[in-house]
Design a protein around this motif. Sequence first.
Motif, PDB file in Angstrom:
ATOM      1  N   ASN A   1     -11.750  -9.826   0.039  1.00  0.00           N
ATOM      2  CA  ASN A   1     -11.726 -10.835  -1.027  1.00  0.00           C
ATOM      3  C   ASN A   1     -10.325 -11.212  -1.489  1.00  0.00           C
ATOM      4  OD1 ASN A   1     -14.523 -11.354  -1.276  1.00  0.00           O
ATOM      5  ND2 ASN A   1     -14.786  -9.468  -2.459  1.00  0.00           N
ATOM      6  N   MET A   2      -9.318 -10.879  -0.663  1.00  0.00           N
ATOM      7  CA  MET A   2      -7.956 -11.335  -0.959  1.00  0.00           C
ATOM      8  C   MET A   2      -7.814 -12.788  -0.513  1.00  0.00           C
ATOM      9  SD  MET A   2      -5.815  -9.290  -2.491  1.00  0.00           S
ATOM     10  CE  MET A   2      -4.210  -9.841  -1.922  1.00  0.00           C
ATOM     11  N   GLU A   3      -7.199 -13.589  -1.343  1.00  0.00           N
ATOM     12  CA  GLU A   3      -7.099 -15.025  -1.094  1.00  0.00           C
ATOM     13  C   GLU A   3      -5.914 -15.345  -0.189  1.00  0.00           C
ATOM     14  OE1 GLU A   3      -5.381 -18.365  -3.886  1.00  0.00           O
ATOM     15  OE2 GLU A   3      -7.443 -17.925  -4.487  1.00  0.00           O
ATOM     16  N   SER A   4      -6.109 -16.290   0.721  1.00  0.00           N
ATOM     17  CA  SER A   4      -5.025 -16.876   1.497  1.00  0.00           C
ATOM     18  C   SER A   4      -5.053 -18.387   1.286  1.00  0.00           C
ATOM     19  CB  SER A   4      -5.170 -16.562   2.993  1.00  0.00           C
ATOM     20  OG  SER A   4      -4.863 -15.212   3.257  1.00  0.00           O
ATOM     21  N   THR A   5      -3.885 -19.013   1.340  1.00  0.00           N
ATOM     22  CA  THR A   5      -3.766 -20.454   1.158  1.00  0.00           C
ATOM     23  C   THR A   5      -3.198 -21.029   2.444  1.00  0.00           C
ATOM     24  OG1 THR A   5      -3.147 -19.944  -1.135  1.00  0.00           O
ATOM     25  CG2 THR A   5      -2.953 -22.240  -0.419  1.00  0.00           C
ATOM     26  N   ILE A   6      -4.081 -21.591   3.283  1.00  0.00           N
ATOM     27  CA  ILE A   6      -3.670 -22.036   4.607  1.00  0.00           C
ATOM     28  C   ILE A   6      -4.291 -23.392   4.921  1.00  0.00           C
ATOM     29  CG2 ILE A   6      -3.402 -19.672   5.431  1.00  0.00           C
ATOM     30  CD1 ILE A   6      -6.063 -20.003   6.912  1.00  0.00           C
ATOM     31  N   ARG A   7      -3.875 -23.980   6.045  1.00  0.00           N
ATOM     32  CA  ARG A   7      -4.362 -25.309   6.402  1.00  0.00           C
ATOM     33  C   ARG A   7      -5.771 -25.279   6.986  1.00  0.00           C
ATOM     34  NH1 ARG A   7      -1.868 -29.521   4.567  1.00  0.00           N
ATOM     35  NH2 ARG A   7       0.101 -29.228   5.652  1.00  0.00           N
ATOM     36  N   ASP A   8      -5.972 -24.430   8.021  1.00  0.00           N
ATOM     37  CA  ASP A   8      -7.251 -24.486   8.735  1.00  0.00           C
ATOM     38  C   ASP A   8      -7.460 -23.188   9.517  1.00  0.00           C
ATOM     39  OD1 ASP A   8      -9.503 -25.076  10.206  1.00  0.00           O
ATOM     40  OD2 ASP A   8      -8.636 -26.795  11.269  1.00  0.00           O
ATOM     41  N   ILE A   9      -8.408 -22.360   9.102  1.00  0.00           N
ATOM     42  CA  ILE A   9      -8.685 -21.102   9.780  1.00  0.00           C
ATOM     43  C   ILE A   9      -9.194 -21.337  11.204  1.00  0.00           C
ATOM     44  CG2 ILE A   9     -11.073 -20.916   9.004  1.00  0.00           C
ATOM     45  CD1 ILE A   9      -8.510 -18.034   9.326  1.00  0.00           C
ATOM     46  N   GLY A  10      -9.726 -22.533  11.473  1.00  0.00           N
ATOM     47  CA  GLY A  10     -10.225 -22.848  12.802  1.00  0.00           C
ATOM     48  C   GLY A  10      -9.155 -22.916  13.869  1.00  0.00           C
ATOM     49  N   LEU A  11      -7.872 -22.962  13.456  1.00  0.00           N
ATOM     50  CA  LEU A  11      -6.757 -23.010  14.404  1.00  0.00           C
ATOM     51  C   LEU A  11      -6.383 -21.636  14.942  1.00  0.00           C
ATOM     52  CD1 LEU A  11      -4.410 -25.471  12.459  1.00  0.00           C
ATOM     53  CD2 LEU A  11      -5.892 -26.021  14.409  1.00  0.00           C
ATOM     54  N   ALA A  12      -7.042 -20.589  14.432  1.00  0.00           N
ATOM     55  CA  ALA A  12      -6.641 -19.223  14.757  1.00  0.00           C
ATOM     56  C   ALA A  12      -6.604 -18.903  16.254  1.00  0.00           C
ATOM     57  CB  ALA A  12      -7.543 -18.229  14.024  1.00  0.00           C
ATOM     58  N   PRO A  13      -7.583 -19.334  17.055  1.00  0.00           N
ATOM     59  CA  PRO A  13      -7.534 -18.967  18.479  1.00  0.00           C
ATOM     60  C   PRO A  13      -6.279 -19.440  19.199  1.00  0.00           C
ATOM     61  CG  PRO A  13      -9.753 -19.672  17.883  1.00  0.00           C
ATOM     62  CD  PRO A  13      -8.868 -19.985  16.707  1.00  0.00           C
ATOM     63  N   GLN A  14      -5.840 -20.681  18.953  1.00  0.00           N
ATOM     64  CA  GLN A  14      -4.640 -21.160  19.630  1.00  0.00           C
ATOM     65  C   GLN A  14      -3.393 -20.486  19.067  1.00  0.00           C
ATOM     66  OE1 GLN A  14      -5.508 -25.289  18.422  1.00  0.00           O
ATOM     67  NE2 GLN A  14      -3.381 -25.460  17.717  1.00  0.00           N
ATOM     68  N   GLY A  15      -3.424 -20.127  17.807  1.00  0.00           N
ATOM     69  CA  GLY A  15      -2.305 -19.382  17.236  1.00  0.00           C
ATOM     70  C   GLY A  15      -2.202 -17.994  17.822  1.00  0.00           C
TER      71      GLY A  15
END
Length: 424
Positions: A8-22
């Motif tokens: 439940n720790m918050e992150s402020t990011i653009r799009d979690i869906g980009l994770a595989p390519q990252g």
Amino acid sequence: MTWLSQDNMESTIRDIGLAPQGQLKIDWVQAHMPVLNTLREEFEKTQPFQGKKVTICLHLEAKTAYLAKVVQAGGAEVTVAASNPLSTQDDVVAALVAGGVHAHAWYGATDEEYHQHLHKALDFEPDYIIDDGGDLVSTLHKERRELLPKVLGGAEETTTGILRLRAMEKNGELAFPMMAVNDAEMKYLFDNRYGTGQSVWDGIMRTTNLVVAGKTVCVVGYGWCGKGVALRAKGLGARVIICEVNPIKANEAWMDGFEVMPMLAAAPLGDFFVTVTGNKNVISGEHFQVMKDGAILANAGHFDVEVNKVQLAAMAQSCREVRRNIEEYLLQDGRKIYLLAEGRLVNLAAGDGHPAEVMDMTFALQALALHYLATVKTPLEPKVYSVPTEMDMRVAELKLKTLGLSIDQLSEEQKSYLASWQHS
């Protein structure tokens, strides 16, 4: 977007869906960072950061991401924020979050968003920090003083940041110990010279798609970064001019085979200008007035203050983006001056930063600096500390080992000879 992890720790990011390519990017650099891989194996066994929180404020691309993963492997809970909004790679940040690292950053953050992200990263209440340029330390001391008693120490990546830290120490304002990683030999001799030298031209060439051979390159500043930029420009076939304020460095540049002259004399001659001073307004209005049509300006210093953008904009009748990361300033007399990456770090804002093999050494020093702070028996005073020679040597030895290289060792007789003043 806001992303909540399993804890439940918050992150402020653009799009979690980009994770595989990252993650693919992180996997690539991991395969080329053998020194950090060695330290990760050690940290996984010894858990030096168990129960501690670490906030990292660096350029958020794949190599930084792997450093965060190495620190995490040592038992730390890790949060990252960006030290430069134009160097953030959203897919890499997403991959970190997917892997359990908290993040507050996205590409192209406004100044307001950038500082909001710093504050969110500090809401984490870190025990240790890694900083790049001093913004995290500065924010702690100016705006988040309630957190200072909890911070046990940190490490600084850049020349600019160390200058700020030493000023704070001199004024008695530094509240916790900081390791000057930038001043370690295995950092500045390689990262600043070979890393900056290669990555700056990588950023300039991929952005402009122009030839360097036969052009005149003006390098402003001949520290270790400037030496690297000048060396690579020479290797690419350019005529190189050095502008300096330090007479010793100016002599060194001259004996290295470069032309040396004041900025005002160099301004009409340059096709490319690269600033690497760490100071402000080293290229300003008087220089713009005499530059040739089509001059290209790039900065490789930490902050976007080396080229005076305010004066350039005031002199221009129009400004437009003619190619990604290239702004064209049309002056009143019809000349055009081009500024790359908004005057921010061209190698990161318009490229991928230093090569992985170079950052392997630098980030190994960062990881070991944190390890030193976490394991030192006597608490350190709130000062700026040099990296211990033994730590520098360890990174050097690990690097040689990963290269499959061996070197000679001094015999006891030779050690005794060097330690004695009574030579026979």
